[in-house]
Design an enzyme around this catalytic site. Structure first.
Site, short mmCIF file in Angstrom:
data_model
loop_
_atom_site.label_atom_id
_atom_site.label_comp_id
_atom_site.label_asym_id
_atom_site.label_seq_id
_atom_site.Cartn_x
_atom_site.Cartn_y
_atom_site.Cartn_z
N ASP A 87 0.57 5.76 10.33
CA ASP A 87 1.45 4.60 10.13
C ASP A 87 2.10 4.72 8.75
O ASP A 87 1.64 5.49 7.89
CB ASP A 87 0.68 3.27 10.24
CG ASP A 87 -0.40 3.12 9.16
OD1 ASP A 87 -1.08 4.13 8.85
OD2 ASP A 87 -0.56 2.01 8.64
N GLU A 151 -3.56 2.12 8.05
CA GLU A 151 -3.91 2.30 6.64
C GLU A 151 -3.05 1.44 5.74
O GLU A 151 -3.53 0.84 4.78
CB GLU A 151 -3.76 3.78 6.25
CG GLU A 151 -4.51 4.14 4.96
CD GLU A 151 -3.68 3.93 3.70
OE1 GLU A 151 -4.27 3.93 2.59
OE2 GLU A 151 -2.45 3.75 3.79
N GLU A 152 -1.78 1.30 6.09
CA GLU A 152 -0.85 0.54 5.24
C GLU A 152 -1.04 -0.97 5.38
O GLU A 152 -0.38 -1.75 4.69
CB GLU A 152 0.60 0.92 5.56
CG GLU A 152 0.93 2.40 5.34
CD GLU A 152 0.84 2.85 3.88
OE1 GLU A 152 0.47 2.03 3.01
OE2 GLU A 152 1.11 4.03 3.61
N ASP A 178 -4.07 12.25 0.91
CA ASP A 178 -3.24 11.03 0.83
C ASP A 178 -3.10 10.63 -0.64
O ASP A 178 -2.95 9.46 -0.95
CB ASP A 178 -3.90 9.92 1.65
CG ASP A 178 -2.92 8.78 1.94
OD1 ASP A 178 -1.70 8.97 1.75
OD2 ASP A 178 -3.39 7.70 2.34
N THR A 313 21.97 -26.56 -4.71
CA THR A 313 21.16 -27.37 -5.63
C THR A 313 20.02 -28.03 -4.87
O THR A 313 20.02 -29.24 -4.64
CB THR A 313 22.04 -28.44 -6.29
OG1 THR A 313 22.78 -29.12 -5.25
CG2 THR A 313 23.03 -27.80 -7.24
N ARG A 326 -5.65 -4.41 -8.28
CA ARG A 326 -6.27 -3.09 -8.06
C ARG A 326 -7.60 -3.11 -8.78
O ARG A 326 -7.67 -3.52 -9.94
CB ARG A 326 -5.37 -1.99 -8.61
CG ARG A 326 -4.02 -1.91 -7.93
CD ARG A 326 -4.09 -1.19 -6.60
NE ARG A 326 -2.81 -1.22 -5.90
CZ ARG A 326 -2.56 -0.53 -4.80
NH1 ARG A 326 -3.50 0.25 -4.27
NH2 ARG A 326 -1.39 -0.61 -4.21
N SER A 397 -5.17 3.15 -3.84
CA SER A 397 -6.37 2.70 -3.13
C SER A 397 -6.43 3.35 -1.77
O SER A 397 -5.45 3.35 -1.04
CB SER A 397 -6.31 1.17 -2.94
OG SER A 397 -6.20 0.54 -4.19
N HIS A 425 6.19 4.53 -0.82
CA HIS A 425 6.34 3.06 -0.77
C HIS A 425 7.71 2.61 -1.29
O HIS A 425 7.99 1.42 -1.30
CB HIS A 425 5.24 2.33 -1.57
CG HIS A 425 3.88 2.44 -0.96
ND1 HIS A 425 2.93 1.45 -1.11
CD2 HIS A 425 3.30 3.40 -0.19
CE1 HIS A 425 1.82 1.81 -0.47
NE2 HIS A 425 2.04 3.00 0.09
#
Lengths: 453, 453
Positions: A87, A151-152, A178, A313, A326, A397, A425
């Site tokens: 994925d 995984e994502e 990865d 507004t 993280r 990660s 990413h």
């Protein structure tokens, strides 16, 4: 070795096949790509069957399926479990891509496409190394593949699968590609990974959007309140203010920090590459330390009110943010998620309502440089690259590394071949074909050395 | 008076015509509705011609056109200039509407549609009062109409038009129905309006979206930085921290404040209506004062990073916010806009780039309760509603009121008939048909009394 020749002779086809896989928009985070995610799984199944793997199956889960394949040549020989994911991250913002994210192109020896590096390109190196060894009858040990499709989005269902298939997944080492290396001049092996805690925050003020003139100043604006809350999460020293957040953080010794800072890094090049005047981070730590060994907090997305063209507004009813931290050893992602959730709820002023929804998380992991897996990987890199690898700690990660050591009591080796410039990413993600081919070769050597252990 | 009977007899048609106008999505802020904005102008032109106005024309501007119409019965008689606008606010978020914003429906005696109250419904009351008086040969003075299509985006081109047409727009009073009354039990006339300064802020961190694991903690996140900047704009007493912001704010006397606080207002009902536990605002002022006489700051929109479904671990390149302040006498919107722009640029940390783009603004205005216009309006309300109106100060902005007094040296009377519950600028905007019809009647009386002055 025959396999190396085979790889050389099949280079173009190995690239064409990867392109085919990259054309499938298997975005796991967005349900409208559900069908494409499965297509990617079916692509792998078909390829595994074609290249001689056994017991190939698409294993259903509560979410996206896991592709399993294996080749047991001799139960008495060691077994390598290959983990990867098919994925990919969402491709937005699409308008920032120079070429469509799911129409891979080769430019300046680089493959441009979403997933080119993370993780289709790196995962597929293992499939092709396996093909070469099988075709040349040089597979020296047993191999099992477990390629997931979530995984994502946090590998939510992989844990269940692993727990239910301990026997099937029995192995002597887990190998994962990865991660990144420092550079092609400085091959490296990641020995530290961060954990992750990801939450979404919803702040509600008035029960409807209001006219900012008629109500402004009289009623709390949820966007202003959300900004106040987010701003309060970090102090002016770049430290996270959530009580207890640092309690379990293992402080490295000065020796370990010196070792880490030996990795080649040029701050000026770093800033130049990112187009920034200054870096920002926790006081008292170098950029390598901030990214590698310190826990961090980032807002990954924020939205609320009128975000269209022109001016409106409005005093909106709601504001939202996606916030992630993280984590480093020995922080536990479930504990931290709970800490953050409670903290955000506790600092919510009584003139708004705050709802915090945990997304997903994972624990940090540090792998040993002493194990047989790391040793074989280091020898393989030295053989294929002509240089000994540098052990590094990475900010990324891969929660399943911690999961594997808990559930399967097996070490993982992070045999990544990516580079920072791959921009995973991000728009225009890419992967160097040099790294793709070199990776296939390195993995082939890894099998040889590990089998000899 | 015949006209009142005429209004009664034509009620249904007056409503049908308004519905027709409401079906035109004349959103001035969004260029994709440009054609619809013009359609609304053409609808008005056709109607003016049908009901006997003279010199009806669609006056082109650099932006959306202005509709002009007039009826000069006797140059020696006083002249009323009617101002209104046919453009509307964007309707998003569409999903929060119970019925489509541009398909008006009548429910519980209320008209639900974008623009039902602001300002199509209120503006059209004048057109229909004019029709009644002309039809019954009871028009007692000269009338001029100037209906613009850019009020919701700052009336940028109205100033030019007014400056170039001083002679054509010569009048003794300007009447505008674009404000609210306290309630149908407490009719009121707005004598104070706030000014507006609206800006967009763009914060740029790294030159591309980054992986929040690989770079997080090492590089400034523009969303976090934007939140820090926004949070710093107000202190914990609810005061705006921009240097010089309050310098020209006229502090009201205790008498004036007491007068203002006499207006019927129930804090519990207010909170209940908005579904909030507590109100929030500047320390030391009541809600009526915060909204009516104090300058305010609101973030009207914010966005950045991944705002789609699921989770994306991105450290974005950019973050944006739309920020506006409401101004009170004697703050000048151009000065304040400059102040805010300079302040935001000055507090921008060197690890990000900040770009500030002023959108539009307007000056605050206070109208006298002594003038002939206010007096005639007060008498008209007493006649039509059976109650003398309460003078109030409103948080809304109608920048052109200040513009008119500067350019034309003519006072404006704010003969608004809206209610807070009309939810203008919000989903499910509505307008009571009672107020629509009562407004037409009140305006008719206003003409009689003003002509007698």
């Amino acid at each position: 070795m025959e396999s190396i020749k085979y790889i050389e002779e099949n280079k173009q086809r190995f690239l064409d096949e990867l392109f085919e896989l990259l054309r499938i928009p298997s975005v796991s985070a967005d349900s409208k790509f559900k069908g494409d995610v499965r297509k990617a799984a079916e692509f792998l199944k078909a390829n595994f069957e074609k290249i001689g793997a056994d017991n190939v199956e698409i294993c259903e889960t509560a979410g996206h399926p896991i592709v399993y394949a294996e080749k047991i040549i001799d139960p008495s020989k060691p077994t390598i479990l290959v983990y990867g994911h098919y994925d990919v991250q969402p491709a937005d913002p699409y308008e920032l891509w120079d070429s469509p994210p799911f129409e891979p192109v080769l430019k300046d020896e680089r493959i441009y496409a979403r997933g080119a590096c993370d993780d289709k390109g790196q995962m597929y190196m293992h499939v092709k190394a396996f093909e070469a060894m099988v075709a040349c009858d040089e597979l020296p040990c047993n191999v099992k593949f477990m390629i997931e499709g979530e995984e994502e989005v946090g590998s939510d269902n992989l844990g269940v699968f692993v727990a239910e298939n301990r026997e099937k997944l029995k192995s002597d080492v887990i190998v994962i590609s990865d991660t990144s290396i420092i550079s092609n001049e400085h091959p490296s092996i990641t020995v530290g990974l961060k954990g992750l805690s990801y939450l979404q925050v919803e702040v509600t003020g008035p029960n409807r959007d209001l006219h900012s003139g008629v109500y402004g100043g009289g009623v709390a604006n949820p966007i202003n309140t959300l900004c106040d809350m987010i701003a309060s999460l970090m102090d002016d020293k770049g430290r996270i203010t959530i009580p207890g957040f640092y309690d379990k953080v293992v402080e490295l010794t000065q020796e370990q920090r010196d070792e880490l800072n030996k990795a080649p890094f040029n701050l000026d090049d770093y800033k130049k590459d990112l187009g920034i005047k200054e870096v920002k981070g926790e006081d008292g730590y170098t950029t390598l330390e901030r990214v590698g060994i310190r826990p961090t907090l980032d807002v990954n997305g924020i939205w609320g009110g009128y975000i269209g063209e022109g001016a409106k507004t409005v005093l909106p009813s709601k504001a939202y943010a996606k916030i992630s931290t993280r984590l480093v050893p020995d922080q536990d992602n479930k504990e931290i998620t709970e800490l953050i959730k409670n903290h955000l709820e506790s600092i919510a002023p009584d003139y708004v309502k705050v709802k915090v929804t945990p997304h997903h998380g994972g624990n940090p992991a540090v792998t040993s440089t002493e194990g047989a897996g790391y040793q074989a990987a280091a020898k393989a890199i030295e053989k294929a690259w002509g240089k000994a690898p540098i052990p590094t700690r990475d900010g990324g990660s891969i929660p399943i590394v911690a999961l594997f050591s808990d559930q399967l009591q097996v070490d993982s080796v992070l045999l990544g071949m990516g580079l920072d410039e791959d921009a995973i990413h991000s728009p225009n993600e890419s992967y160097g074909i040099f790294n793709y081919y070199k990776g296939i070769e390195t993995i082939t050597w890894f099998h040889q050395y590990f089998a000899q252990k």
